[in-house]
Motif scaffolding. Structure first.
Motif, PDB file in Angstrom:
ATOM      1  N   ARG A 172      89.406  68.534  -1.819  1.00 30.60           N
ATOM      2  CA  ARG A 172      88.686  68.207  -0.598  1.00 30.60           C
ATOM      3  C   ARG A 172      87.292  68.813  -0.670  1.00 30.60           C
ATOM      4  NH1 ARG A 172      92.463  68.367   3.547  1.00 30.60           N
ATOM      5  NH2 ARG A 172      92.954  66.363   2.668  1.00 30.60           N
ATOM      6  N   ARG A 173      86.309  68.039  -0.211  1.00 28.28           N
ATOM      7  CA  ARG A 173      84.918  68.501  -0.220  1.00 28.28           C
ATOM      8  C   ARG A 173      84.761  69.695   0.708  1.00 28.28           C
ATOM      9  NH1 ARG A 173      80.501  66.071  -2.083  1.00 28.28           N
ATOM     10  NH2 ARG A 173      81.555  64.080  -2.262  1.00 28.28           N
ATOM     11  N   VAL A 174      84.024  70.688   0.256  1.00 20.78           N
ATOM     12  CA  VAL A 174      83.723  71.862   1.075  1.00 20.78           C
ATOM     13  C   VAL A 174      82.816  71.409   2.211  1.00 20.78           C
ATOM     14  CG1 VAL A 174      82.546  74.094   1.100  1.00 20.78           C
ATOM     15  CG2 VAL A 174      83.983  73.456  -0.844  1.00 20.78           C
ATOM     16  N   ALA A 175      83.192  71.754   3.434  1.00 19.16           N
ATOM     17  CA  ALA A 175      82.410  71.356   4.604  1.00 19.16           C
ATOM     18  C   ALA A 175      81.522  72.493   5.065  1.00 19.16           C
ATOM     19  CB  ALA A 175      83.342  70.946   5.734  1.00 19.16           C
ATOM     20  N   GLY A 176      80.344  72.151   5.545  1.00 17.84           N
ATOM     21  CA  GLY A 176      79.442  73.140   6.135  1.00 17.84           C
ATOM     22  C   GLY A 176      79.058  74.237   5.169  1.00 17.84           C
ATOM     23  N   THR A 177      79.014  75.454   5.679  1.00 19.54           N
ATOM     24  CA  THR A 177      78.586  76.586   4.860  1.00 19.54           C
ATOM     25  C   THR A 177      79.743  77.509   4.508  1.00 19.54           C
ATOM     26  OG1 THR A 177      78.065  77.839   6.840  1.00 19.54           O
ATOM     27  CG2 THR A 177      76.267  76.566   5.843  1.00 19.54           C
ATOM     28  N   ALA A 178      80.955  77.005   4.592  1.00 19.62           N
ATOM     29  CA  ALA A 178      82.117  77.843   4.330  1.00 19.62           C
ATOM     30  C   ALA A 178      82.074  78.475   2.939  1.00 19.62           C
ATOM     31  CB  ALA A 178      83.392  77.018   4.484  1.00 19.62           C
ATOM     32  N   HIS A 179      81.519  77.793   1.991  1.00 20.96           N
ATOM     33  CA  HIS A 179      81.461  78.292   0.621  1.00 20.96           C
ATOM     34  C   HIS A 179      80.011  78.429   0.159  1.00 20.96           C
ATOM     35  CE1 HIS A 179      85.825  77.605  -0.360  1.00 20.96           C
ATOM     36  NE2 HIS A 179      85.697  77.028   0.803  1.00 20.96           N
ATOM     37  N   ALA A 180      79.118  78.741   1.062  1.00 21.55           N
ATOM     38  CA  ALA A 180      77.682  78.751   0.764  1.00 21.55           C
ATOM     39  C   ALA A 180      77.305  79.715  -0.360  1.00 21.55           C
ATOM     40  CB  ALA A 180      76.887  79.093   2.018  1.00 21.55           C
ATOM     41  N   ASN A 181      78.033  80.800  -0.519  1.00 20.01           N
ATOM     42  CA  ASN A 181      77.685  81.776  -1.548  1.00 20.01           C
ATOM     43  C   ASN A 181      78.464  81.570  -2.845  1.00 20.01           C
ATOM     44  OD1 ASN A 181      75.860  83.055   0.134  1.00 20.01           O
ATOM     45  ND2 ASN A 181      77.475  84.277   1.077  1.00 20.01           N
ATOM     46  N   ARG A 182      79.135  80.471  -2.949  1.00 16.50           N
ATOM     47  CA  ARG A 182      79.949  80.193  -4.132  1.00 16.50           C
ATOM     48  C   ARG A 182      79.406  78.958  -4.838  1.00 16.50           C
ATOM     49  NH1 ARG A 182      85.994  81.630  -2.080  1.00 16.50           N
ATOM     50  NH2 ARG A 182      85.373  83.370  -0.807  1.00 16.50           N
ATOM     51  N   ASP A 183      79.847  78.790  -6.060  1.00 14.78           N
ATOM     52  CA  ASP A 183      79.388  77.659  -6.860  1.00 14.78           C
ATOM     53  C   ASP A 183      80.402  76.526  -6.857  1.00 14.78           C
ATOM     54  OD1 ASP A 183      76.990  78.847  -7.633  1.00 14.78           O
ATOM     55  OD2 ASP A 183      77.976  79.946  -9.234  1.00 14.78           O
ATOM     56  N   SER A 184      80.982  76.229  -5.701  1.00 17.63           N
ATOM     57  CA  SER A 184      81.956  75.154  -5.625  1.00 17.63           C
ATOM     58  C   SER A 184      81.549  74.158  -4.552  1.00 17.63           C
ATOM     59  CB  SER A 184      83.347  75.714  -5.309  1.00 17.63           C
ATOM     60  OG  SER A 184      83.346  76.335  -4.045  1.00 17.63           O
ATOM     61  N   ASN A 185      81.981  72.923  -4.751  1.00 17.80           N
ATOM     62  CA  ASN A 185      81.744  71.929  -3.718  1.00 17.80           C
ATOM     63  C   ASN A 185      83.027  71.195  -3.332  1.00 17.80           C
ATOM     64  OD1 ASN A 185      81.886  70.472  -6.085  1.00 17.80           O
ATOM     65  ND2 ASN A 185      79.994  69.340  -5.771  1.00 17.80           N
ATOM     66  N   PHE A 186      84.142  71.516  -4.011  1.00 14.48           N
ATOM     67  CA  PHE A 186      85.459  70.985  -3.685  1.00 14.48           C
ATOM     68  C   PHE A 186      86.481  72.103  -3.833  1.00 14.48           C
ATOM     69  CE2 PHE A 186      83.424  66.953  -4.358  1.00 14.48           C
ATOM     70  CZ  PHE A 186      84.157  66.033  -3.624  1.00 14.48           C
ATOM     71  N   TYR A 187      87.605  71.971  -3.142  1.00 14.23           N
ATOM     72  CA  TYR A 187      88.702  72.914  -3.312  1.00 14.23           C
ATOM     73  C   TYR A 187      90.017  72.152  -3.346  1.00 14.23           C
ATOM     74  CZ  TYR A 187      89.530  72.352   1.688  1.00 14.23           C
ATOM     75  OH  TYR A 187      89.792  71.821   2.930  1.00 14.23           O
ATOM     76  N   ASP A 188      90.987  72.711  -4.047  1.00 17.59           N
ATOM     77  CA  ASP A 188      92.321  72.137  -4.152  1.00 17.59           C
ATOM     78  C   ASP A 188      93.056  72.427  -2.844  1.00 17.59           C
ATOM     79  OD1 ASP A 188      95.188  71.958  -4.657  1.00 17.59           O
ATOM     80  OD2 ASP A 188      94.690  71.863  -6.791  1.00 17.59           O
TER      81      ASP A 188
END
Length: 110
Positions: free
Chosen positions: A43-59
């Motif tokens: 699933r695509r990362v929404a908003g800034t939940a992962h702003a400091n990480r190098d991911s744009n999707f999560y399992d």
């Protein structure tokens, strides 16, 4: 579901661009927010939940994070490194044609 050949890299548990990477065929939902990669639902990362990480999707099942993007002809797919991805068998022929200058399936118009 629309299909695309994409660069996919596992980010969870690895520094920068050291995680395993693949050129693979992904199926996307109509909204492009969900992708099926092998037996994983991403699933695509929404908003800034992962702003400091190098991911744009999560399992959705494991929570593992991934970077998913279109492949590059110059093979510089990793954001910070030069590790070459493994190419899945079902994407090999189309990816080789792409490297020679052809459009990727589903991307003929850009």
């Amino acid at each position: 579901m629309p299909e695309r050949i994409m660069y996919v890299q596992l980010k969870t548990g690895y520094d920068a661009d050291r995680g395993p990477a693949w050129i693979a065929r992904l199926r996307f939902s109509k909204s492009w927010r969900t992708a099926c990669f092998r037996d994983h639902v991403l699933r695509r990362v929404a908003g800034t939940a992962h702003a400091n990480r190098d991911s744009n999707f999560y399992d959705v099942e494991s929570g593992d994070e991934y970077w998913v993007s279109g492949p590059k002809r110059d093979r510089t797919d990793g954001r910070y490194g030069s590790q070459q991805p493994m190419v899945d068998d079902d994407a090999r022929e189309d990816y080789a044609a792409f490297l020679r200058g052809a459009a990727l399936p589903g991307r003929e118009q850009g």
